[in-house]
Design an enzyme around this catalytic site. Structure first.
Site, PDB file in Angstrom:
ATOM      1  N   ASP A  35      95.106  89.447  59.338  1.00 35.43           N
ATOM      2  CA  ASP A  35      93.685  89.458  59.011  1.00 35.43           C
ATOM      3  C   ASP A  35      93.313  90.724  58.253  1.00 35.43           C
ATOM      4  O   ASP A  35      92.517  90.698  57.310  1.00 35.43           O
ATOM      5  CB  ASP A  35      92.852  89.368  60.296  1.00 35.43           C
ATOM      6  CG  ASP A  35      92.950  87.995  60.947  1.00 35.43           C
ATOM      7  OD1 ASP A  35      93.530  87.082  60.315  1.00 35.43           O
ATOM      8  OD2 ASP A  35      92.445  87.844  62.069  1.00 35.43           O
ATOM      9  N   GLU A  37      95.199  92.626  56.300  1.00 36.60           N
ATOM     10  CA  GLU A  37      95.678  92.579  54.926  1.00 36.60           C
ATOM     11  C   GLU A  37      94.848  91.601  54.100  1.00 36.60           C
ATOM     12  O   GLU A  37      94.552  91.860  52.939  1.00 36.60           O
ATOM     13  CB  GLU A  37      97.153  92.183  54.885  1.00 36.60           C
ATOM     14  CG  GLU A  37      97.722  92.199  53.470  1.00 36.60           C
ATOM     15  CD  GLU A  37      99.189  91.850  53.407  1.00 36.60           C
ATOM     16  OE1 GLU A  37      99.775  91.576  54.476  1.00 36.60           O
ATOM     17  OE2 GLU A  37      99.745  91.842  52.306  1.00 36.60           O
ATOM     18  N   ASP A  39      91.653  90.878  54.491  1.00 35.85           N
ATOM     19  CA  ASP A  39      90.380  91.519  54.163  1.00 35.85           C
ATOM     20  C   ASP A  39      90.558  92.559  53.062  1.00 35.85           C
ATOM     21  O   ASP A  39      89.723  92.682  52.160  1.00 35.85           O
ATOM     22  CB  ASP A  39      89.792  92.180  55.414  1.00 35.85           C
ATOM     23  CG  ASP A  39      89.355  91.145  56.442  1.00 35.85           C
ATOM     24  OD1 ASP A  39      89.245  91.499  57.625  1.00 35.85           O
ATOM     25  OD2 ASP A  39      89.106  89.975  56.050  1.00 35.85           O
ATOM     26  N   SER A  84      75.069  47.747  43.922  1.00 38.04           N
ATOM     27  CA  SER A  84      74.849  48.319  42.602  1.00 38.04           C
ATOM     28  C   SER A  84      73.502  47.814  42.082  1.00 38.04           C
ATOM     29  O   SER A  84      72.702  47.261  42.842  1.00 38.04           O
ATOM     30  CB  SER A  84      75.999  47.910  41.680  1.00 38.04           C
ATOM     31  OG  SER A  84      75.865  48.523  40.427  1.00 38.04           O
ATOM     32  N   LYS A 111      66.677  57.014  36.796  1.00 42.26           N
ATOM     33  CA  LYS A 111      68.045  56.661  37.196  1.00 42.26           C
ATOM     34  C   LYS A 111      68.927  57.879  36.940  1.00 42.26           C
ATOM     35  O   LYS A 111      69.278  58.197  35.805  1.00 42.26           O
ATOM     36  CB  LYS A 111      68.544  55.455  36.401  1.00 42.26           C
ATOM     37  CG  LYS A 111      69.876  54.910  36.890  1.00 42.26           C
ATOM     38  CD  LYS A 111      70.226  53.610  36.182  1.00 42.26           C
ATOM     39  CE  LYS A 111      71.517  53.020  36.748  1.00 42.26           C
ATOM     40  NZ  LYS A 111      72.671  53.877  36.525  1.00 42.26           N
ATOM     41  N   GLU A 169      71.836  60.274  45.185  1.00 39.95           N
ATOM     42  CA  GLU A 169      72.701  60.604  44.054  1.00 39.95           C
ATOM     43  C   GLU A 169      72.945  62.110  44.039  1.00 39.95           C
ATOM     44  O   GLU A 169      71.992  62.904  44.052  1.00 39.95           O
ATOM     45  CB  GLU A 169      72.021  60.174  42.748  1.00 39.95           C
ATOM     46  CG  GLU A 169      72.962  59.870  41.626  1.00 39.95           C
ATOM     47  CD  GLU A 169      73.508  58.451  41.697  1.00 39.95           C
ATOM     48  OE1 GLU A 169      73.086  57.701  42.597  1.00 39.95           O
ATOM     49  OE2 GLU A 169      74.347  58.105  40.866  1.00 39.95           O
ATOM     50  N   LYS A 285      61.620  48.975  41.131  1.00 37.92           N
ATOM     51  CA  LYS A 285      61.831  48.255  42.383  1.00 37.92           C
ATOM     52  C   LYS A 285      60.523  47.615  42.843  1.00 37.92           C
ATOM     53  O   LYS A 285      59.449  48.197  42.662  1.00 37.92           O
ATOM     54  CB  LYS A 285      62.320  49.212  43.479  1.00 37.92           C
ATOM     55  CG  LYS A 285      63.601  49.956  43.161  1.00 37.92           C
ATOM     56  CD  LYS A 285      63.940  50.964  44.239  1.00 37.92           C
ATOM     57  CE  LYS A 285      65.235  51.708  43.934  1.00 37.92           C
ATOM     58  NZ  LYS A 285      65.540  52.746  44.945  1.00 37.92           N
ATOM     59  N   LYS A 309      68.230  50.429  30.957  1.00 37.14           N
ATOM     60  CA  LYS A 309      69.087  51.409  30.292  1.00 37.14           C
ATOM     61  C   LYS A 309      68.534  51.692  28.901  1.00 37.14           C
ATOM     62  O   LYS A 309      68.330  50.768  28.110  1.00 37.14           O
ATOM     63  CB  LYS A 309      70.520  50.876  30.195  1.00 37.14           C
ATOM     64  CG  LYS A 309      71.144  50.525  31.534  1.00 37.14           C
ATOM     65  CD  LYS A 309      71.326  51.733  32.427  1.00 37.14           C
ATOM     66  CE  LYS A 309      72.423  52.639  31.958  1.00 37.14           C
ATOM     67  NZ  LYS A 309      73.759  52.077  32.154  1.00 37.14           N
ATOM     68  N   CYS A 403     106.500  50.732  16.383  1.00 41.58           N
ATOM     69  CA  CYS A 403     105.956  51.460  17.533  1.00 41.58           C
ATOM     70  C   CYS A 403     106.118  52.964  17.324  1.00 41.58           C
ATOM     71  O   CYS A 403     107.228  53.436  17.050  1.00 41.58           O
ATOM     72  CB  CYS A 403     106.681  51.026  18.803  1.00 41.58           C
ATOM     73  SG  CYS A 403     106.189  51.960  20.273  1.00 41.58           S
TER      74      CYS A 403
END
Length: 695
Positions: A35, A37, A39, A84, A111, A169, A285, A309, A403
């Site tokens: 402890d 060392e 500190d 959701s 939101k 959130e 809502k 949105k 590719c």
């Protein structure tokens, strides 16, 4: 300020020592230093950071909180499912929703672009905090959430419920986010792309001390399970939450008409950057709780709420190059490399162009100034070139013919396919790397210690030639890796963690194993449906295309892809190698079914389950139906034999009534499972459409 050449190495040395010492102390292992060392070294580190503030990383050992280091995120089942929201993207769609869901009062709120979290208080004390996860089961982040300012550890007031779930959130304030990124850049670390990523990354730190050092905040906006609250409106619930000392938004507003709700949307669309946090829309809502219960919910979202949105933000940037990348299923995709630009709250430097046809369709050339937007504020998309700014230095993109990873000639998988693919699925380095990396994802085996760098190393070191040998890796194998090997000849802590992860991953359910196989078109939804219906890998392999396609949520394309995948020898070798290593190839329900052999009480019957049942999860109800020979359908039609109605049932129950179908509650459903139609039709077998149960 110039950092002394000796300062940063000493800081790294001290910080690593102190963090290791702290991990050993709080993790319950033997202390590695005394402890005293500890500190002394901590004071030295703090003084060094005072002289060189540029070194004060947010992960510094000088940031200490009284929480043990988190070693893993345990699963937490929410008492009430976290749903959701459905979205609308323009005024016409919003008007349609408002007309469809009329109300005397609407509650309007911003939101928040953050991370959904559920707080559970028992007798007023914070007991558990969990991420939303899949809505039913999230991750335990209690230790990290407990460090966030503004979230009370004990609720105040005299009418606090004995049990209270609070939804909200967690977000990163915009100003603090800018300061964090500046500090990370100064420290030579990568900045976060946006405040939401910063919030998610900060909240999901393994060490709560790092979370504590980041100024996260939370706004609550809903109640799940509660014991004893008498509420009549959503806005009243917000008042109750505020009275308990929980942080609610100052931007919430109750309005008395659809027109006022539209005005709220318009106002905040013009002031979307004014709030202290990023927003990606507005939520409307129905305020009255009785009306909410009457409207109910779909399987994923309440009918009484909608998220509007805002239109994506658009910016101009320069298209520096168009390159191609190879995905896990061999699809070769052009992507744009651009001058980094801030759009819709995050810095974007790359965007997919899907295929060569899309490049032509958009008319973009390398060197163009392009219009970039983030569709839905999430996916970066190049809209079009700014042709007026061309100076004749631009050049057309030429799609690769071979590719870029293995040199194999690219080909269409079928005639008319716009996508080109690398057919060298077995040994193309990019495909191998992407498959190995993706099977470790959270939606597959969830192998935390296997990242992109580790996947590359396991392949390049020759420890794996493909994914078949993953679960056979040993400590001796990893000791030959350049990533997982320690200097002493053993393995690093991360190597030991990988072996622990692999040992745990073999017990993952069947649907996750299906996702991990990288079968084209087979994502989590189809995998869950297949696992639920067939129960084992052997049964899925043995099923015909018709049987596979008949599975709810699968269809002909996925069924054909699945069947073709199992016709390839080396694909089967992967499955067999995993099975030999102990990977679970049958779900518990399937194993029990093979032992108990339930009677085919529902043979030939189609059953729809809607709403929540106390004794069954959604997948469990489907399994119970399928295991007895029935078909678990997702929609109601005249061909449906029974509709099982649970709590918060929605339109399926209404349609069943309109069609006169037999409607069962949970008790009836149990009798149906045990006894077949005779158990729910007064002793007469063969009750079907038009004969409501109980009559």
């Amino acid at each position: 300020m110039t950092i002394s050449p000796d300062a940063e190495p000493r800081w790294q040395e001290l910080n690593q020592l102190l963090l290791a010492a702290s991990d050993a102390y709080y993790g319950g292992t033997e202390p590695i230093i005394s402890d005293a060392e500890y500190d002394e070294r901590l004071r030295e580190l703090a003084e060094l950071e005072d002289r060189h503030p540029e070194l004060r990383l947010l992960g510094s050992a000088t940031t200490r909180v009284a929480y043990a280091r988190v070693t893993e995120f345990a699963p937490v089942t929410h008492r009430q499912r976290m749903l959701s929201l459905d979205n609308v993207f323009d005024e016409e769609e919003l008007d349609e929703w408002l007309a469809r869901v009329p109300a005397e009062r609407y509650l309007c709120e911003l939101k928040i672009d953050g991370l959904a979290v559920n707080l559970t208080y028992l007798d007023g004390r914070l007991a558990v905090a969990a991420t939303r996860g899949d809505g039913r089961v999230g991750e335990d982040v209690t230790g990290n959430v407990a460090t966030i300012d503004g979230i009370p550890h004990r609720l105040r007031g005299t009418n606090v419920p004995a049990v209270l779930e609070v939804r909200g959130e967690v977000f990163f304030p915009k100003q603090a986010f800018a300061e964090l990124n500046e500090a990370l850049v100064v420290a030579g670390q990568h900045p976060f792309a946006n405040p939401r990523n910063a919030a998610a990354g900060s909240l999901r730190q393994k060490d709560p001390r790092i979370t504590a050092a980041r100024p996260l905040r939370m706004i609550v906006h809903g109640i799940g399970t509660h014991d004893g609250l008498e509420l009549t409106s959503q806005s009243q619930s917000y008042d109750a939450l505020a009275s308990f000392g929980l942080p609610v938004s100052s931007h919430t507003k109750v309005v008395g008409s659809a027109a006022a709700a539209r005005d709220y949307v318009t106002y905040h669309g013009e002031h979307r950057h004014d709030a202290e946090h990023e927003i990606d829309g507005v939520v409307i809502k129905v305020d009255d709780l009785v009306s909410q219960r009457r409207l109910g919910s779909t399987s994923r979202a309440p009918r009484w709420a909608i998220a509007y949105k805002y239109p994506p933000e658009e910016v101009h940037t320069r298209l520096l190059d168009i390159r191609v990348g190879v995905g896990r299923t061999g699809r070769v995709t052009p992507f744009a490399a651009m001058d980094p630009v801030l759009v819709a709250g995050s810095t974007v430097a790359m965007a997919t162009l899907h295929n060569a046809h899309e490049v032509v369709r958009k008319g973009v050339r390398i060197g163009d100034t392009v219009v970039l937007r983030k569709a839905g504020d999430v996916i970066p998309e190049i809209v079009a070139p700014v042709v007026a700014l061309r100076d004749d230095s631009e050049r057309d993109f030429v799609m690769a013919t071979h590719c870029p990873s293995c040199g194999t000639a690219l080909a269409q998988q079928k005639e008319g396919d716009k996508d080109l693919r690398c057919p060298n699925a077995r040994s193309c380095p990019s495909q191998l790397r992407e498959r190995l990396y993706s099977l470790a994802a959270r939606g597959a085996f969830d192998i935390e210690a296997l990242g992109a760098v580790g996947a590359r190393d396991l392949l390049e070191s020759g420890l794996l030639t493909d994914e078949s040998g993953l679960f056979a890796l040993t400590e001796d194998d990893l000791a030959r890796s350049s990533i997982y090997a320690s200097r002493s000849g053993g393995v690093t802590a991360n190597g030991a963690k990988l072996l622990e992860n692999l040992a745990a991953a073999i017990q993952q359910p069947l649907w996750r194993v299906l996702v991990a196989l990288s079968i084209r078109h087979v994502g989590p939804t189809a995998a869950r449906a297949l696992a639920s219906r067939f129960g084992s890998m052997d049964a899925i392999r043995a099923a015909s295309v018709t049987e596979l396609a008949d599975t709810e949520g699968v269809g002909q394309v996925i069924a054909q892809s699945l069947k073709e995948w199992f016709e390839v020898d080396w694909h089967v070798n992967i499955v067999e190698a995993w099975a030999a290593a102990g990977v679970r190839m049958a779900d518990g329900a399937a194993q029990e079914r093979s032992e108990a052999q339930p009677t085919a009480s529902l043979q030939g019957l189609t059953v729809v389950v809607t709403g929540s049942l106390e004794g069954f999860t959604r997948d469990g109800a489907k399994e119970a139906i399928v295991s007895r020979g029935g078909k678990a359908a997702g929609s109601v039609s005249r061909k449906t034999d029974y509709v099982v109605v649970g709590e918060n049932a929605g339109s399926k129950a209404v349609k069943a009534e309109e069609l006169g179908l037999p409607i069962l509650d949970e008790a009836d459903f149990l009798r149906l499972l045990e006894q077949g139609p005779a158990g729910v039709s007064g002793g007469e077998e063969g009750a079907g459409p038009g004969s409501p149960a109980g009559e």
